[in-house]
Design a protein around this motif. Structure first.
Motif, PDB file in Angstrom:
ATOM      1  N   ASN A  33       0.876  -1.167   0.000  1.00 29.54           N
ATOM      2  CA  ASN A  33       0.000   0.000   0.000  1.00 29.54           C
ATOM      3  C   ASN A  33       0.915   1.219   0.000  1.00 29.54           C
ATOM      4  N   CYS A  36       1.195   3.700   3.105  1.00 30.38           N
ATOM      5  CA  CYS A  36       1.775   3.384   4.417  1.00 30.38           C
ATOM      6  C   CYS A  36       2.954   2.421   4.310  1.00 30.38           C
ATOM      7  N   ASP A  38       2.676  -0.746   3.895  1.00 28.67           N
ATOM      8  CA  ASP A  38       2.306  -2.095   4.329  1.00 28.67           C
ATOM      9  C   ASP A  38       2.324  -3.047   3.142  1.00 28.67           C
ATOM     10  N   CYS A  62      -2.021  -3.110   8.784  1.00 30.12           N
ATOM     11  CA  CYS A  62      -3.019  -2.827   9.815  1.00 30.12           C
ATOM     12  C   CYS A  62      -4.040  -3.965   9.901  1.00 30.12           C
ATOM     13  N   SER A  65      -6.195  -4.419   6.652  1.00 24.52           N
ATOM     14  CA  SER A  65      -5.553  -5.026   5.475  1.00 24.52           C
ATOM     15  C   SER A  65      -5.282  -6.516   5.693  1.00 24.52           C
ATOM     16  N   ARG A 104      -8.849   4.015   4.737  1.00 25.90           N
ATOM     17  CA  ARG A 104      -9.050   2.623   5.174  1.00 25.90           C
ATOM     18  C   ARG A 104      -9.495   1.734   4.009  1.00 25.90           C
ATOM     19  N   CYS A 107      -6.594   0.218   2.490  1.00 21.15           N
ATOM     20  CA  CYS A 107      -6.141  -0.901   3.324  1.00 21.15           C
ATOM     21  C   CYS A 107      -6.932  -2.156   2.966  1.00 21.15           C
TER      22      CYS A 107
HETATM   23 FE1  FES Z   1      -1.257   0.193   5.877  1.00 22.91          FE
HETATM   24 FE2  FES Z   1      -3.757  -0.195   6.381  1.00 22.91          FE
HETATM   25  S1  FES Z   1      -2.461   1.276   7.317  1.00 22.91           S
HETATM   26  S2  FES Z   1      -2.565  -1.150   4.876  1.00 22.91           S
END
Ligand code: FES
Length: 131
Positions: A33, A36, A38, A62, A65, A104, A107
């Motif tokens: 993502n 962030c 992730d 998070c 996700s 979100r 995510c």
């Molecule tokens: Fe990174 Fe949700 S904050 S995927």
């Protein structure tokens, strides 16, 4: 109702059913993502008819996700790769069952993007897969 879904999300985040790797896998993809950083890696195993017999993910992110990846992969067991290609944003949102802010949403849809990119055997991720 919302609370029930929140509980389900937390449960899948804390006790993922589909966490792990498949070696060798038939379909794999990974991406992050960009908002962030992730990260999500997905492996799929299919039988000779293209039916998904195993689906696993590794990654960090998070609760939304990771729970979305776990719920999505669990729902893919027994489905075909062709059915996987037709998944939509609505399918993921129905599974999660809660209202999500735009941030979100990214995510939640990371798992959709990575799974569909794997099913389509893409080399690069494409944000259109999240629709
Ligand atoms: Fe990174 Fe949700 S904050 S995927």
């Amino acid at each position: 109702m919302d609370d029930l879904y929140k509980e389900q999300i937390l449960d899948h985040y804390k006790n993922p059913r589909q966490k792990g790797q498949i070696e060798p896998s038939d379909y794999s993809f990974e991406d992050e993502n960009p908002l962030c950083g992730d990260f999500l890696h997905i492996d799929l195993k299919v039988d000779e008819k293209g039916v998904i017999t195993d689906a696993k993910f590794e990654g960090h992110g998070c609760a939304i996700s990771m729970a979305s990846a776990d719920l999505l992969l669990e729902s893919l067991l027994g489905k075909t790769i062709e059915e996987t290609k037709k998944l939509s944003k609505e399918d993921i949102l129905d599974m999660l069952g809660i209202e999500l802010s735009p941030v979100r949403l990214k995510c939640a849809l990371l798992s959709l993007k990575v799974t569909k990119a794997a099913a389509y055997e893409l080399k690069e991720a494409d944000d259109n897969l999240m629709e």
